[in-house]
Design a protein around this motif. Structure first.
Motif, PDB file in Angstrom:
ATOM      1  N   LEU A  84     -28.946 -35.009 -44.995  1.00 22.03           N
ATOM      2  CA  LEU A  84     -29.349 -36.377 -44.682  1.00 22.03           C
ATOM      3  C   LEU A  84     -29.997 -36.407 -43.310  1.00 22.03           C
ATOM      4  N   SER A  90     -31.422 -45.478 -42.538  1.00 18.38           N
ATOM      5  CA  SER A  90     -30.652 -44.949 -43.661  1.00 18.38           C
ATOM      6  C   SER A  90     -29.972 -46.109 -44.370  1.00 18.38           C
ATOM      7  N   TYR A  97     -33.879 -37.893 -46.697  1.00 18.43           N
ATOM      8  CA  TYR A  97     -33.124 -36.643 -46.684  1.00 18.43           C
ATOM      9  C   TYR A  97     -34.102 -35.479 -46.802  1.00 18.43           C
TER      10      TYR A  97
END
Length: 375
Positions: A84, A90, A97
């Motif tokens: 990630l 995010s 990722y």
């Protein structure tokens, strides 16, 4: 009168004879005990050489079995990497990722996956998973929204962005669905894959939202082998930081894969390094033991998974120097050729002692023979 005097004298002498007899018996018993104690000492001497227990027996040197058992590990190669990207974006609308692969593979992304059905799917044989992947029925509609499905060849690190236009209905904790699950499934001919090879890496990702405010992170990573073995990847904690310029905890050069079954023993555990594991497996010695700061660390402790100690210091400890947890077992993450060779003992034990010592030993043997005891 003379007879009475002689009787008294004999009575006194009998007491002296009794004392002398007791003294002689005591000396004989002492010599007997000393003889056998010395026999044991001479033929079975326990030494400690470089932190290891050694037994000296009849001029030869034997290593004692370690106090803490060693797990026999198997090195398994993982062709995929998944990491990630820690960014402020995010979220469900933009998840980033990085993926790399050394083989051809398919990537399947699913949003809002049912937890129970996911694990039922993971326990299927690899042939069945491969067929479901080709038919597009991998999770049999046990998810809320499908994501992209990509077919790729081998490539280096590549950044992939995911976005979800419509929100998910995951409910309140404890939730019954994972936010997103990303499958990396190997594409090979059936005869080209060894049964122990890795054929799939399944990544379960949590995404921070207003209901569950835990940071976005990888909840679990599952490893599937061609023989059907399913394992859960767990990172090893390096005492001096992650080598190889890896900044994230979710992407480390060496991980521990523990079989996902109730009756699994620690002996079935396998070590799974990625393709970028040279910083851990080389002999350059950058990663030093936290105890002696001299030898390179080479042993991972279980169950805490701290990789922080060398072979020389290991046998001096019964608790992990990092977390103070009990050490139940361990495994080696690299060869221990750095240990100095053990010096063999002289074949003739008399070469280690002086003339006085050898003379006393000979006198002891002579007394034992005189008293009639067996050596």
């Amino acid at each position: 009168m003379t007879m009475s005097t002689m009787s008294v004298s004999l009575t006194e002498l009998s007491n002296i004879f009794t004392v002398i007899a007791v003294i002689l018996c005591f000396c004989a018993m002492l010599l007997y005990i000393t003889r056998y104690a010395w026999h044991f000492y001479r033929n079975m001497m326990v030494l400690r050489v470089n932190g290891d227990d050694m037994v000296f027996h009849h001029g030869s040197l034997h290593q004692v079995t370690a106090r803490i058992p060693q797990m026999n590990m198997m090195k398994v190669h993982i062709p995929f990497t998944f990491k990630l990207l820690e960014t402020s974006k995010s979220t469900y609308s933009e998840l980033q990722y990085s993926v790399s692969s050394q083989v051809r593979y398919r990537m399947h992304v699913y949003w809002g996956v049912n937890i129970k059905e996911l694990h039922v799917c993971l326990w299927r044989p690899w042939a069945a998973l491969k067929e479901l992947c080709q038919n597009g029925t991998l999770l049999n509609d046990h998810y809320q929204q499908p994501g992209p499905q990509l077919h790729k060849g081998p490539h280096s690190d590549e950044i992939i962005k995911l976005s979800l236009p419509a929100p998910l209905d995951l409910g309140t904790p404890p939730r019954l669905c994972y936010p997103v699950v990303i499958f990396l499934l190997r594409v090979d001919n059936e005869g080209d894959v060894h049964p122990d090879e890795t054929v799939a890496l399944i990544n379960v990702v949590h995404i921070k939202d207003s209901v569950c405010t835990l940071p976005t992170s990888i909840l679990a990573q599952y490893l599937k082998q061609a023989n059907g073995q399913l394992s859960c990847l767990k990172q090893l904690y390096l005492a001096t930081g992650n080598p190889g310029n890896y900044d994230e905890d979710n992407h480390i050069p060496l991980a521990l894969a523990e079989p996902v079954n109730g009756d699994a023993t620690m002996g079935q555990t396998i070590v799974c390094p990625t393709s970028d594991d040279s910083a851990i497996w080389n002999s350059s010695g950058e990663q030093l033991c936290v105890v002696c700061q001299y030898f390179p660390l080479s042993r991972a402790l279980l169950p805490c998974r701290h990789t922080c100690i060398c072979a020389s210091c290991f046998d001096k400890l019964d608790r992990c120097p990092m977390c103070r947890g009990s050490i139940k077992s361990y495994f080696c993450i690299r060869g221990e050729e750095y240990m100095p060779p053990i010096q063999s003992m002289p074949k003739n034990p008399q070469e280690q002692h002086g003339h006085l010592y050898n003379w006393l030993d000979s006198l002891n043997d002579a007394l034992i023979d005189f008293l009639g005891f067996q050596r």
